[in-house]
Write a protein that holds these residues in place. Structure first.
Motif, PDB file in Angstrom:
ATOM      1  N   MET A  68       0.828  -1.214   0.000  1.00  0.00           N
ATOM      2  CA  MET A  68       0.000   0.000   0.000  1.00  0.00           C
ATOM      3  C   MET A  68       0.861   1.261   0.000  1.00  0.00           C
ATOM      4  O   MET A  68       0.499   2.288  -0.542  1.00  0.00           O
ATOM      5  CB  MET A  68      -0.921  -0.004   1.229  1.00  0.00           C
ATOM      6  N   ILE A  69       2.048   1.188   0.627  1.00  0.00           N
ATOM      7  CA  ILE A  69       2.912   2.360   0.736  1.00  0.00           C
ATOM      8  C   ILE A  69       3.486   2.753  -0.617  1.00  0.00           C
ATOM      9  O   ILE A  69       3.650   3.929  -0.920  1.00  0.00           O
ATOM     10  CB  ILE A  69       4.036   2.086   1.749  1.00  0.00           C
ATOM     11  N   THR A  70       3.780   1.793  -1.457  1.00  0.00           N
ATOM     12  CA  THR A  70       4.441   2.110  -2.725  1.00  0.00           C
ATOM     13  C   THR A  70       3.527   1.995  -3.929  1.00  0.00           C
ATOM     14  O   THR A  70       3.895   2.408  -5.021  1.00  0.00           O
ATOM     15  CB  THR A  70       5.640   1.164  -2.943  1.00  0.00           C
ATOM     16  N   THR A  71       2.336   1.466  -3.765  1.00  0.00           N
ATOM     17  CA  THR A  71       1.470   1.254  -4.917  1.00  0.00           C
ATOM     18  C   THR A  71       0.897   2.567  -5.448  1.00  0.00           C
ATOM     19  O   THR A  71       0.749   3.533  -4.715  1.00  0.00           O
ATOM     20  CB  THR A  71       0.312   0.304  -4.572  1.00  0.00           C
ATOM     21  N   SER A  72       0.592   2.577  -6.719  1.00  0.00           N
ATOM     22  CA  SER A  72      -0.067   3.736  -7.324  1.00  0.00           C
ATOM     23  C   SER A  72      -1.518   3.438  -7.656  1.00  0.00           C
ATOM     24  O   SER A  72      -2.183   4.238  -8.298  1.00  0.00           O
ATOM     25  CB  SER A  72       0.683   4.147  -8.611  1.00  0.00           C
ATOM     26  N   GLN A  73      -2.024   2.296  -7.220  1.00  0.00           N
ATOM     27  CA  GLN A  73      -3.409   1.946  -7.522  1.00  0.00           C
ATOM     28  C   GLN A  73      -4.359   2.715  -6.608  1.00  0.00           C
ATOM     29  O   GLN A  73      -4.235   2.690  -5.383  1.00  0.00           O
ATOM     30  CB  GLN A  73      -3.621   0.435  -7.327  1.00  0.00           C
ATOM     31  N   SER A  74      -5.324   3.415  -7.193  1.00  0.00           N
ATOM     32  CA  SER A  74      -6.227   4.245  -6.408  1.00  0.00           C
ATOM     33  C   SER A  74      -7.078   3.425  -5.453  1.00  0.00           C
ATOM     34  O   SER A  74      -7.429   3.881  -4.367  1.00  0.00           O
ATOM     35  CB  SER A  74      -7.133   5.053  -7.346  1.00  0.00           C
ATOM     36  N   ARG A  75      -7.416   2.176  -5.843  1.00  0.00           N
ATOM     37  CA  ARG A  75      -8.247   1.347  -4.971  1.00  0.00           C
ATOM     38  C   ARG A  75      -7.544   1.059  -3.649  1.00  0.00           C
ATOM     39  O   ARG A  75      -8.161   1.040  -2.591  1.00  0.00           O
ATOM     40  CB  ARG A  75      -8.603   0.044  -5.683  1.00  0.00           C
ATOM     41  N   SER A  76      -6.230   0.855  -3.691  1.00  0.00           N
ATOM     42  CA  SER A  76      -5.476   0.586  -2.476  1.00  0.00           C
ATOM     43  C   SER A  76      -5.379   1.810  -1.570  1.00  0.00           C
ATOM     44  O   SER A  76      -5.141   1.702  -0.374  1.00  0.00           O
ATOM     45  CB  SER A  76      -4.068   0.109  -2.827  1.00  0.00           C
ATOM     46  N   LEU A  77      -5.530   3.003  -2.156  1.00  0.00           N
ATOM     47  CA  LEU A  77      -5.438   4.228  -1.375  1.00  0.00           C
ATOM     48  C   LEU A  77      -6.758   4.593  -0.688  1.00  0.00           C
ATOM     49  O   LEU A  77      -6.771   5.457   0.184  1.00  0.00           O
ATOM     50  CB  LEU A  77      -5.017   5.392  -2.276  1.00  0.00           C
ATOM     51  N   ARG A  78      -7.851   3.968  -1.082  1.00  0.00           N
ATOM     52  CA  ARG A  78      -9.153   4.374  -0.558  1.00  0.00           C
ATOM     53  C   ARG A  78      -9.257   4.283   0.952  1.00  0.00           C
ATOM     54  O   ARG A  78      -9.745   5.218   1.599  1.00  0.00           O
ATOM     55  CB  ARG A  78     -10.258   3.553  -1.232  1.00  0.00           C
ATOM     56  N   PRO A  79      -8.790   3.197   1.596  1.00  0.00           N
ATOM     57  CA  PRO A  79      -8.885   3.164   3.057  1.00  0.00           C
ATOM     58  C   PRO A  79      -8.024   4.229   3.730  1.00  0.00           C
ATOM     59  O   PRO A  79      -8.398   4.777   4.760  1.00  0.00           O
ATOM     60  CB  PRO A  79      -8.422   1.747   3.418  1.00  0.00           C
ATOM     61  N   VAL A  80      -6.864   4.536   3.152  1.00  0.00           N
ATOM     62  CA  VAL A  80      -5.995   5.569   3.715  1.00  0.00           C
ATOM     63  C   VAL A  80      -6.656   6.936   3.596  1.00  0.00           C
ATOM     64  O   VAL A  80      -6.675   7.733   4.540  1.00  0.00           O
ATOM     65  CB  VAL A  80      -4.629   5.567   3.009  1.00  0.00           C
ATOM     66  N   LEU A  81      -7.221   7.201   2.421  1.00  0.00           N
ATOM     67  CA  LEU A  81      -7.895   8.474   2.209  1.00  0.00           C
ATOM     68  C   LEU A  81      -9.114   8.601   3.115  1.00  0.00           C
ATOM     69  O   LEU A  81      -9.367   9.663   3.705  1.00  0.00           O
ATOM     70  CB  LEU A  81      -8.304   8.604   0.736  1.00  0.00           C
ATOM     71  N   ALA A  82      -9.869   7.520   3.260  1.00  0.00           N
ATOM     72  CA  ALA A  82     -11.047   7.539   4.135  1.00  0.00           C
ATOM     73  C   ALA A  82     -10.645   7.779   5.578  1.00  0.00           C
ATOM     74  O   ALA A  82     -11.289   8.569   6.302  1.00  0.00           O
ATOM     75  CB  ALA A  82     -11.812   6.217   4.005  1.00  0.00           C
ATOM     76  N   LEU A  83      -9.577   7.128   6.041  1.00  0.00           N
ATOM     77  CA  LEU A  83      -9.094   7.322   7.407  1.00  0.00           C
ATOM     78  C   LEU A  83      -8.656   8.766   7.629  1.00  0.00           C
ATOM     79  O   LEU A  83      -8.956   9.378   8.664  1.00  0.00           O
ATOM     80  CB  LEU A  83      -7.926   6.368   7.678  1.00  0.00           C
ATOM     81  N   THR A  84      -7.941   9.308   6.655  1.00  0.00           N
ATOM     82  CA  THR A  84      -7.450  10.680   6.779  1.00  0.00           C
ATOM     83  C   THR A  84      -8.607  11.670   6.842  1.00  0.00           C
ATOM     84  O   THR A  84      -8.611  12.595   7.667  1.00  0.00           O
ATOM     85  CB  THR A  84      -6.525  11.020   5.602  1.00  0.00           C
ATOM     86  N   LEU A  85      -9.601  11.495   5.976  1.00  0.00           N
ATOM     87  CA  LEU A  85     -10.757  12.388   5.977  1.00  0.00           C
ATOM     88  C   LEU A  85     -11.539  12.275   7.278  1.00  0.00           C
ATOM     89  O   LEU A  85     -11.983  13.284   7.846  1.00  0.00           O
ATOM     90  CB  LEU A  85     -11.659  12.069   4.783  1.00  0.00           C
ATOM     91  N   LEU A  86     -11.713  11.051   7.777  1.00  0.00           N
ATOM     92  CA  LEU A  86     -12.440  10.852   9.028  1.00  0.00           C
ATOM     93  C   LEU A  86     -11.710  11.520  10.186  1.00  0.00           C
ATOM     94  O   LEU A  86     -12.322  12.234  10.998  1.00  0.00           O
ATOM     95  CB  LEU A  86     -12.602   9.355   9.302  1.00  0.00           C
ATOM     96  N   ALA A  87     -10.415  11.303  10.264  1.00  0.00           N
ATOM     97  CA  ALA A  87      -9.630  11.915  11.343  1.00  0.00           C
ATOM     98  C   ALA A  87      -9.646  13.436  11.239  1.00  0.00           C
ATOM     99  O   ALA A  87      -9.559  14.134  12.261  1.00  0.00           O
ATOM    100  CB  ALA A  87      -8.195  11.398  11.295  1.00  0.00           C
ATOM    101  N   SER A  88      -9.764  13.970  10.029  1.00  0.00           N
ATOM    102  CA  SER A  88      -9.789  15.421   9.841  1.00  0.00           C
ATOM    103  C   SER A  88     -11.148  16.027  10.165  1.00  0.00           C
ATOM    104  O   SER A  88     -11.237  17.220  10.466  1.00  0.00           O
ATOM    105  CB  SER A  88      -9.397  15.767   8.402  1.00  0.00           C
ATOM    106  N   LEU A  89     -12.213  15.239  10.103  1.00  0.00           N
ATOM    107  CA  LEU A  89     -13.552  15.741  10.403  1.00  0.00           C
ATOM    108  C   LEU A  89     -13.856  15.730  11.900  1.00  0.00           C
ATOM    109  O   LEU A  89     -14.657  16.533  12.380  1.00  0.00           O
ATOM    110  CB  LEU A  89     -14.604  14.902   9.671  1.00  0.00           C
ATOM    111  N   ILE A  90     -13.219  14.833  12.642  1.00  0.00           N
ATOM    112  CA  ILE A  90     -13.554  14.668  14.063  1.00  0.00           C
ATOM    113  C   ILE A  90     -13.403  15.964  14.860  1.00  0.00           C
ATOM    114  O   ILE A  90     -14.300  16.317  15.640  1.00  0.00           O
ATOM    115  CB  ILE A  90     -12.718  13.534  14.674  1.00  0.00           C
ATOM    116  N   PRO A  91     -12.305  16.729  14.722  1.00  0.00           N
ATOM    117  CA  PRO A  91     -12.201  17.958  15.519  1.00  0.00           C
ATOM    118  C   PRO A  91     -13.354  18.927  15.291  1.00  0.00           C
ATOM    119  O   PRO A  91     -13.762  19.645  16.221  1.00  0.00           O
ATOM    120  CB  PRO A  91     -10.865  18.564  15.055  1.00  0.00           C
ATOM    121  N   LEU A  92     -13.907  18.969  14.081  1.00  0.00           N
ATOM    122  CA  LEU A  92     -15.020  19.870  13.804  1.00  0.00           C
ATOM    123  C   LEU A  92     -16.284  19.481  14.557  1.00  0.00           C
ATOM    124  O   LEU A  92     -17.169  20.319  14.754  1.00  0.00           O
ATOM    125  CB  LEU A  92     -15.319  19.888  12.294  1.00  0.00           C
ATOM    126  N   CYS A  93     -16.367  18.226  14.969  1.00  0.00           N
ATOM    127  CA  CYS A  93     -17.606  17.710  15.552  1.00  0.00           C
ATOM    128  C   CYS A  93     -17.624  17.716  17.076  1.00  0.00           C
ATOM    129  O   CYS A  93     -18.663  17.427  17.671  1.00  0.00           O
ATOM    130  CB  CYS A  93     -17.854  16.282  15.052  1.00  0.00           C
TER     131      CYS A  93
END
Length: 515
Positions: free
Chosen positions: A1-26
């Motif tokens: 996952m660290i070196t891949t360029s496949q967007s499907r493999s990045l989805r959980p990382v992107l979802a985690l990052t977005l979730l962690a970024s939304l929590i302070p607002l809530c």
């Protein structure tokens, strides 16, 4: 996952990052951002001014061409259709998301794909020192700046379309934030110089042609800017300030203060609002980024090397204020970190274990910072909840203000969470001083509130005030209700004022003689 360029493999990382970024607002009804609610108050006033007699007695709309109108137009529209606190959260989400999205787009253009490294670095940039200051227009402009830079690079093989669309983006960026537009112009110059140097030293004709194309983008914004009142701030202001300090024998003291502020802004670029933690965090973050470059674990895209180097130079030489825009030296480290977030990539020749460790450290830093931020904002949220409840229970009358005496005496006491308190009174029907300089914002303070605004400015500039003396100044200006923050567990009695409500660290006073 660290070196891949496949967007499907990045989805959980992107979802985690977005979730962690939304929590302070809530976790808090009000965000502990220093100047943010001063801007929100202005948007609310502009949206409701035509229908409110109280607002009309104290404010005048001053719509005109200005280089910082972006969020005033958007924010006024938001305040017309949403409750103010909800609208503020929406606008905050926008200025947090803008740099995040801009980094992802620019990185996609530079590398042809996204990476885990980019996603986590973009998450680190999303909450930053400038956000804690609440500089909304600049953050929106930063997102547009990054996206427009990405488009300029992506459209290299279509020069006519590149110039046409980029000129439109430049005009948009100018109206969002003039400083962001100026920085963008410098960055494009560095990008073009990097491209010209790709195949050896370019001739004068090549450089002149590239400079002329960039100048065309700046023609319309420059002409408009010269017609605005903002231009009267000029470049002479920082020079005159420096000469004044020299005449007073305080030049070296001022220079040492500036040096400290630049180091502070550099280390606290990805801030959590815990000052001591942020210094250590900044040392670790910049150490990892610079160490990774030195050891060859990652590398900077060649088209962005000069742009990053320019940011390093600007951190050292840019004046503290220019054309009415302050804290310039604290904005540049954020731009530098954003450019690094977009342009860094893992070096294929580095050992896989080293790559994995380096990315894991960046991911850990992102999660740790967001955890500290969430905990801090949750604690501040309790303060805001009790304050909002007090506003709902009491009539704060016609004129309100904030008196933050301890902040003026000692910057280490300064808490961003206190600053929004005074501006929240506007939603309770009480007029309060806010940012309303017609050379920079489309609003003017008039009537009795102008006197209150002068009193607030006087208190902020004079470090010898005590809470009673500050209250006396505001009472003379006919302020009905004032909010203060203090380290004292029990708010002191002030002659001529009653205590409406108090929950550490704030206390709400009301002038006894007001009607």
């Amino acid at each position: 996952m660290i070196t891949t360029s496949q967007s499907r493999s990045l989805r959980p990382v992107l979802a985690l990052t977005l979730l962690a970024s939304l929590i302070p607002l809530c976790v808090t009804p009000v965000l502990p951002l220093t100047d943010f609610y001063a801007h929100i108050a202005r948007y609310y006033i502009l949206a409701n001014l035509p229908d409110s007699a109280i607002l009309q007695q104290n404010y005048e709309a001053a719509w005109q061409l200005l280089p910082n109108l972006g969020l005033d137009v958007l924010g006024t529209g938001v305040m017309k259709v949403l409750p103010p606190l909800l609208g503020a959260k929406l606008i905050a989400g926008l200025i947090i998301a803008a740099p995040f999205a801009g980094i992802l787009y620019l990185s996609r253009v530079l590398h042809g794909h996204l990476s885990v490294l980019t996603v986590f670095l973009a998450g680190l940039v999303a909450y930053n020192h400038i956000l804690i200051w609440g500089f909304s227009n600049f953050l929106l402009g930063l997102g547009v700046l990054l996206g427009a830079t990405g488009y300029w690079i992506a459209a290299q093989d279509r020069p006519v379309r590149q110039l046409t669309i980029t000129a439109c983006l430049g005009l948009l960026l100018f109206f969002i934030h003039g400083l962001a537009f100026a920085l963008w112009g410098l960055l494009l110059g560095m990008v073009e110089l990097s491209l010209a140097l790709r195949s050896g030293y370019p001739g004068p004709s090549v450089l002149m042609r590239k400079a002329a194309r960039l100048a065309l983008i700046a023609v319309a914004p420059a002409v408009i800017f010269l017609q605005t009142k903002t231009a009267s701030g000029g470049v002479a202001t920082p020079v005159s300030n420096l000469l004044a300090h020299a005449e007073q024998g305080t030049l070296w003291a001022r220079l040492s203060t500036e040096a400290y502020l630049r180091v502070d802004g550099f280390l606290r670029v990805a801030e959590s609002t815990w000052r001591t933690f942020d210094w250590g965090f900044g040392l670790l973050l910049w150490g990892v980024l610079i160490g990774g470059l030195i050891t060859g674990i990652w590398r900077i895209d060649r088209r962005m090397k000069l742009a990053v180097a320019l940011c390093g130079l600007l951190i050292l030489i840019i004046p503290p204020n220019l054309f009415g825009v302050g804290h310039l030296s604290e904005r540049i480290p954020l731009l530098m970190l954003a450019l690094l977030a977009a342009s860094l990539s893992l070096n294929p020749s580095a050992r896989l274990r080293s790559q994995q460790t380096a990315v894991a450290v960046i991911a850990g830093l992102f999660l740790l910072r967001n955890l500290m931020l969430t905990v801090g904002w949750y604690q501040d949220g309790k303060i805001y909840a009790s304050y909002l409840e007090a506003l709902n229970l009491h009539d704060t009358r016609s004129l309100g203000a904030g008196a933050y005496v301890e902040d003026a005496k000692d910057s280490w006491v300064f808490k961003p969470s206190c600053r929004p308190l005074s501006f929240l009174m506007i939603f309770n029907g009480t007029a309060v001083p806010t940012f309303a300089n017609p050379t920079q914002q489309p609003l003017r303070i008039v009537g009795s509130l102008a006197g209150v605004q002068g009193a607030v400015q006087q208190i902020a500039l004079e470090t010898n005030h005590t809470l009673p003396s500050a209250a006396a100044v505001l009472s003379k200006a006919k302020a009905d209700t004032i909010v203060v923050c203090s380290k004292e567990s029990f708010p002191p009695e002030i002659q001529g004022f009653n205590i409406l409500a108090s929950t550490a660290p704030w206390a709400l006073y009301q002038r006894s003689a007001s009607k």
